[in-house]
Design an enzyme around this catalytic site. Structure first.
Site, PDB file in Angstrom:
ATOM      1  N   LYS A 112      38.368  44.028  47.524  1.00 13.94           N
ATOM      2  CA  LYS A 112      38.418  42.633  48.138  1.00 13.94           C
ATOM      3  C   LYS A 112      38.021  42.983  49.773  1.00 13.94           C
ATOM      4  O   LYS A 112      38.926  43.745  50.332  1.00 13.94           O
ATOM      5  CB  LYS A 112      39.468  41.964  47.761  1.00 13.94           C
ATOM      6  CG  LYS A 112      39.678  41.509  46.221  1.00 13.94           C
ATOM      7  CD  LYS A 112      41.028  41.018  46.053  1.00 13.94           C
ATOM      8  CE  LYS A 112      41.130  40.720  44.503  1.00 13.94           C
ATOM      9  NZ  LYS A 112      42.292  40.223  44.326  1.00 13.94           N
ATOM     10  N   GLN A 145      31.041  38.340  44.347  1.00 14.94           N
ATOM     11  CA  GLN A 145      31.662  36.970  44.188  1.00 14.94           C
ATOM     12  C   GLN A 145      32.678  36.652  45.371  1.00 14.94           C
ATOM     13  O   GLN A 145      33.108  37.505  45.807  1.00 14.94           O
ATOM     14  CB  GLN A 145      32.729  37.220  43.012  1.00 14.94           C
ATOM     15  CG  GLN A 145      33.367  36.075  42.663  1.00 14.94           C
ATOM     16  CD  GLN A 145      34.142  36.340  41.233  1.00 14.94           C
ATOM     17  OE1 GLN A 145      33.587  36.787  40.342  1.00 14.94           O
ATOM     18  NE2 GLN A 145      35.348  35.771  41.236  1.00 14.94           N
ATOM     19  N   ASP A 158      53.392  34.703  37.886  1.00 14.52           N
ATOM     20  CA  ASP A 158      53.955  35.724  38.694  1.00 14.52           C
ATOM     21  C   ASP A 158      55.221  35.784  38.688  1.00 14.52           C
ATOM     22  O   ASP A 158      55.929  36.882  39.398  1.00 14.52           O
ATOM     23  CB  ASP A 158      53.442  35.193  40.351  1.00 14.52           C
ATOM     24  CG  ASP A 158      51.899  35.510  40.614  1.00 14.52           C
ATOM     25  OD1 ASP A 158      51.382  36.193  39.942  1.00 14.52           O
ATOM     26  OD2 ASP A 158      51.434  34.882  41.605  1.00 14.52           O
ATOM     27  N   HIS A 211      48.465  40.806  42.417  1.00 17.59           N
ATOM     28  CA  HIS A 211      47.429  40.773  41.199  1.00 17.59           C
ATOM     29  C   HIS A 211      46.662  41.819  41.277  1.00 17.59           C
ATOM     30  O   HIS A 211      46.305  42.527  42.413  1.00 17.59           O
ATOM     31  CB  HIS A 211      46.459  39.354  41.316  1.00 17.59           C
ATOM     32  CG  HIS A 211      47.544  38.355  41.356  1.00 17.59           C
ATOM     33  ND1 HIS A 211      46.956  37.286  41.987  1.00 17.59           N
ATOM     34  CD2 HIS A 211      48.483  37.811  40.636  1.00 17.59           C
ATOM     35  CE1 HIS A 211      48.139  36.178  41.810  1.00 17.59           C
ATOM     36  NE2 HIS A 211      48.871  36.618  41.002  1.00 17.59           N
ATOM     37  N   TYR A 242      38.009  35.234  50.220  1.00 16.60           N
ATOM     38  CA  TYR A 242      37.832  36.514  49.938  1.00 16.60           C
ATOM     39  C   TYR A 242      36.332  36.908  49.239  1.00 16.60           C
ATOM     40  O   TYR A 242      36.181  36.027  48.185  1.00 16.60           O
ATOM     41  CB  TYR A 242      38.982  37.249  49.216  1.00 16.60           C
ATOM     42  CG  TYR A 242      39.620  36.509  48.030  1.00 16.60           C
ATOM     43  CD1 TYR A 242      39.221  37.160  46.649  1.00 16.60           C
ATOM     44  CD2 TYR A 242      40.250  35.244  48.101  1.00 16.60           C
ATOM     45  CE1 TYR A 242      40.020  36.606  45.963  1.00 16.60           C
ATOM     46  CE2 TYR A 242      40.982  34.871  47.059  1.00 16.60           C
ATOM     47  CZ  TYR A 242      40.434  35.429  45.880  1.00 16.60           C
ATOM     48  OH  TYR A 242      41.266  34.667  44.539  1.00 16.60           O
TER      49      TYR A 242
END
Length: 188
Positions: free
Chosen positions: A73, A49, A172, A64, A133
């Site tokens: 990532k 992805q 957050d 996260h 990313y």
């Protein structure tokens, strides 16, 4: 000729990656990922992805992670400048709770590889930034986890310029502290 330089950080598995940039008066060209070169460097990662975000100065996204479906990532900036951070949440790791960070910009073209088992976040330092990313696991919204960006036990040294207002999402603003995550569900 190698197209990437892989620089290990002080946390095992996390790398700063410098692509080879071929430039002339017309502009530049670079590969941003090459499975064979990654595999030769010991990173047998297959991405499934790609994501992109745009944020303005002072936006802090993170920290996260996904709990049951962790994501590795590969992150980079295509416009602007961010300070990018990874926090080790791997149970049993000798660097559990430690962080490492890097300045990513459209000028330096550096990339940051963060393996599974880390919390990730970034602070936008330029007027705006576009951040891209690749992830090695799909996003599962029901599996989201978060860690406070200003947790004193982690103590990330965010390079916050004087007068910068930190802009957080509502989510957050209420992320738990590391001590609460340790007592709660696993993050990998």
């Amino acid at each position: 000729m190698a197209k990437f330089k892989f620089h290990p950080t002080e946390i095992e598995g996390v790398y700063i990656i410098e692509p080879t940039v071929f430039g002339d008066a017309r502009g530049y060209f670079m590969e941003t990922y090459n499975y064979n070169e990654w595999k030769a460097a010991g990173l047998d990662t297959v991405f499934v992805q790609d994501n992109q975000s745009k944020s303005r100065r002072g936006v802090l996204r993170g920290l996260h992670f996904q709990k049951q479906y962790p994501q590795g990532k590969l992150v980079r900036v295509v416009k602007g400048e961010v300070y990018d951070v990874a926090v080790d949440l791997r149970r049993g790791s000798s660097t559990f709770g430690k962080w490492t960070g890097v300045l990513l910009s459209e000028e330096n073209k550096k990339q940051f590889y963060i393996p599974r088992g880390f919390a990730h976040g970034f602070l936008v330092l330029s007027e705006e930034a576009e951040f891209v990313y690749k992830c090695d696991e799909f996003y599962h919204p029901e599996d989201e986890g978060g860690l406070r960006w200003d947790d004193p036990d982690v103590n990330v040294a965010w390079p916050i310029p004087p007068g910068m207002e930190i802009l957080l999402s509502d989510k957050d603003k209420v992320n738990p502290f590391l001590r609460d995550i340790i007592q709660g569900a696993s993050c990998e």
